[in-house]
Design a protein around this motif. Structure first.
Motif, PDB file in Angstrom:
ATOM      1  N   VAL A  13      -3.836   3.078   5.463  1.00  0.00           N
ATOM      2  CA  VAL A  13      -4.853   2.768   4.947  1.00  0.00           C
ATOM      3  C   VAL A  13      -6.150   1.782   6.409  1.00  0.00           C
ATOM      4  CG1 VAL A  13      -3.428   0.402   4.629  1.00  0.00           C
ATOM      5  CG2 VAL A  13      -5.648   1.004   3.335  1.00  0.00           C
ATOM      6  N   ASP A  64      -6.580   2.765  -0.795  1.00  0.00           N
ATOM      7  CA  ASP A  64      -6.246   1.991  -1.262  1.00  0.00           C
ATOM      8  C   ASP A  64      -5.011   1.856  -2.304  1.00  0.00           C
ATOM      9  OD1 ASP A  64      -8.210   2.597  -3.092  1.00  0.00           O
ATOM     10  OD2 ASP A  64      -8.813   1.007  -3.370  1.00  0.00           O
ATOM     11  N   PRO A 117      -9.363   3.351   5.021  1.00  0.00           N
ATOM     12  CA  PRO A 117      -9.777   1.579   3.722  1.00  0.00           C
ATOM     13  C   PRO A 117      -9.678   2.524   2.320  1.00  0.00           C
ATOM     14  CG  PRO A 117     -10.934   0.859   5.997  1.00  0.00           C
ATOM     15  CD  PRO A 117     -10.218   2.397   5.838  1.00  0.00           C
ATOM     16  N   SER A 118     -10.245   3.433   2.257  1.00  0.00           N
ATOM     17  CA  SER A 118      -9.967   4.250   1.088  1.00  0.00           C
ATOM     18  C   SER A 118      -8.988   4.612   0.120  1.00  0.00           C
ATOM     19  CB  SER A 118     -11.523   5.336   0.883  1.00  0.00           C
ATOM     20  OG  SER A 118     -10.998   6.392   1.810  1.00  0.00           O
ATOM     21  N   THR A 167      -1.909   1.538  -4.942  1.00  0.00           N
ATOM     22  CA  THR A 167      -0.537   1.010  -4.022  1.00  0.00           C
ATOM     23  C   THR A 167       1.065   1.009  -5.115  1.00  0.00           C
ATOM     24  OG1 THR A 167      -1.032  -0.183  -6.715  1.00  0.00           O
ATOM     25  CG2 THR A 167      -2.048  -1.077  -4.647  1.00  0.00           C
ATOM     26  N   ASN A 186       0.794  -0.977   0.262  1.00  0.00           N
ATOM     27  CA  ASN A 186       0.397  -0.078  -0.255  1.00  0.00           C
ATOM     28  C   ASN A 186       0.930   1.316   0.016  1.00  0.00           C
ATOM     29  OD1 ASN A 186      -1.605   2.162   2.155  1.00  0.00           O
ATOM     30  ND2 ASN A 186      -2.806   1.221   0.585  1.00  0.00           N
TER      31      ASN A 186
END
Length: 324
Positions: free
Chosen positions: A40, A47, A44-45, A49, A34
């Motif tokens: 995160v 996300d 969680p939004s 990478t 991440n």
């Protein structure tokens, strides 16, 4: 190869070399690292990478005319990132948050990448010298492909500014003598101001700082009791996190249970803070084309210098506590 990118839309990749490098194991691993590291777990939004960021950096370099070696260096620049990205810099502090860069040669040389490059008559050593690629990396407060992409990318999940402005920034950027610059002073000012505010909202946010220290505390403790090693950091986020979940240690459990969206941090007074530590208040001061050459926007709009100075002083050290 076509990639549907959250910032630039559909990206068509025609170079066989770039396609092969994208398929390499060091690049594929970045799909599971991440970009934000700790935040995160709380948000969680976030996300994004390291893989998509690396594709974005390559795209920026190609768009603005970088040669093939610099494009390759840009694509691969994040391959040495450890699990949880810059959380490692809390565990092993460096002045400029670049602990992972110590492993660039190790990760690239000990993979299939040198053989892929050899097919296209490029030596792996040629892409390891950071100083050779000024469009990819430049010292603050200059713009660079890396800095441009993570700014545009990290702000997408929260739609901090409209998509149309992304296009306006990209159309308004130019390159001369391996330096990014704007022709429009208003656009340069807006870019600098929004970059600072992205820092306040994302990179220097209390949740960011707090989650880094929560996760770093867990990781340091796991290393102290021999449950993970530095080598584990060259796996993926999920691989390391699964190991952490299995550790029967009170301190590890205490902090692990807080790594979830129910946990929120706020700024605190120094004597009341749970976590305090240095941070990196990043500032860009874009160059603008004028009749007398390229000039920084802060020289054209002097009040920006005061804004920059205040920002650096305010966010140099952060003090946060969990919101109750």
């Amino acid at each position: 190869m076509v990639i549907n990118d959250r910032v630039y839309g559909k990206i068509k990749i025609e170079s066989p070399l770039i396609v092969e490098l994208i398929a390499s194991s060091p690049m594929q691993r970045l799909k599971h690292i991440n970009q934000s590291g700790g935040p995160v777990f709380l948000e969680p939004s976030r996300d994004i990478t390291r893989f998509e960021h690396s594709i974005g950096v390559w795209f920026i370099l190609k768009k603005y005319g970088a040669n093939l070696k610099e494009q390759v260096a840009g694509l691969l620049h994040d391959t040495p990132h450890t699990a949880f990205s810059h959380v490692i810099d809390v565990i092993f502090p460096t002045s400029d948050h670049t602990f992972h860069e110590k492993f660039t040669e190790k990760v690239i040389i000990n993979s299939e990448i040198p053989n892929i490059l050899k097919k296209y008559k490029i030596k792996a050593e040629d892409i390891l010298i950071k100083e050779n690629f000024p469009l990819l990396e430049a010292d603050l407060p200059d713009l660079s492909a890396d800095r441009i992409d993570y700014f545009l990318r990290d702000t997408r999940p929260d739609q901090i500014f409209p998509d149309s402005l992304v296009k306006e920034f990209l159309d308004g950027l130019f390159v001369k003598n391996s330096v990014f610059y704007f022709k429009n002073r208003s656009l340069a000012s807006l870019y600098a101001i929004l970059f600072l505010n992205a820092g306040r909202l994302l990179w220097l946010d209390p949740n960011s700082h707090g989650s880094f220290y929560l996760l770093a505390t867990v990781l340091k403790r796991a290393m102290e009791i021999g449950k993970i090693t530095l080598d584990d950091f060259f796996g993926t986020d999920s691989q390391v996190f699964e190991k952490l979940k299995k550790i029967d240690d009170e301190l590890v459990k205490k902090y692990m249970c807080r790594l979830n969206p129910a946990t929120k941090f706020i700024y605190a007074e120094p004597n009341e803070a749970e976590f305090s530590g240095p941070n990196k208040p990043r500032i860009v001061d874009p160059l603008v084309e004028t009749s007398s050459g390229l000039v920084r926007i802060s020289k054209i709009v002097p009040r920006l210098s005061e804004f920059f100075d205040h920002y650096k002083k305010t966010y140099k050290v952060l003090h946060v506590s969990e919101k109750k």
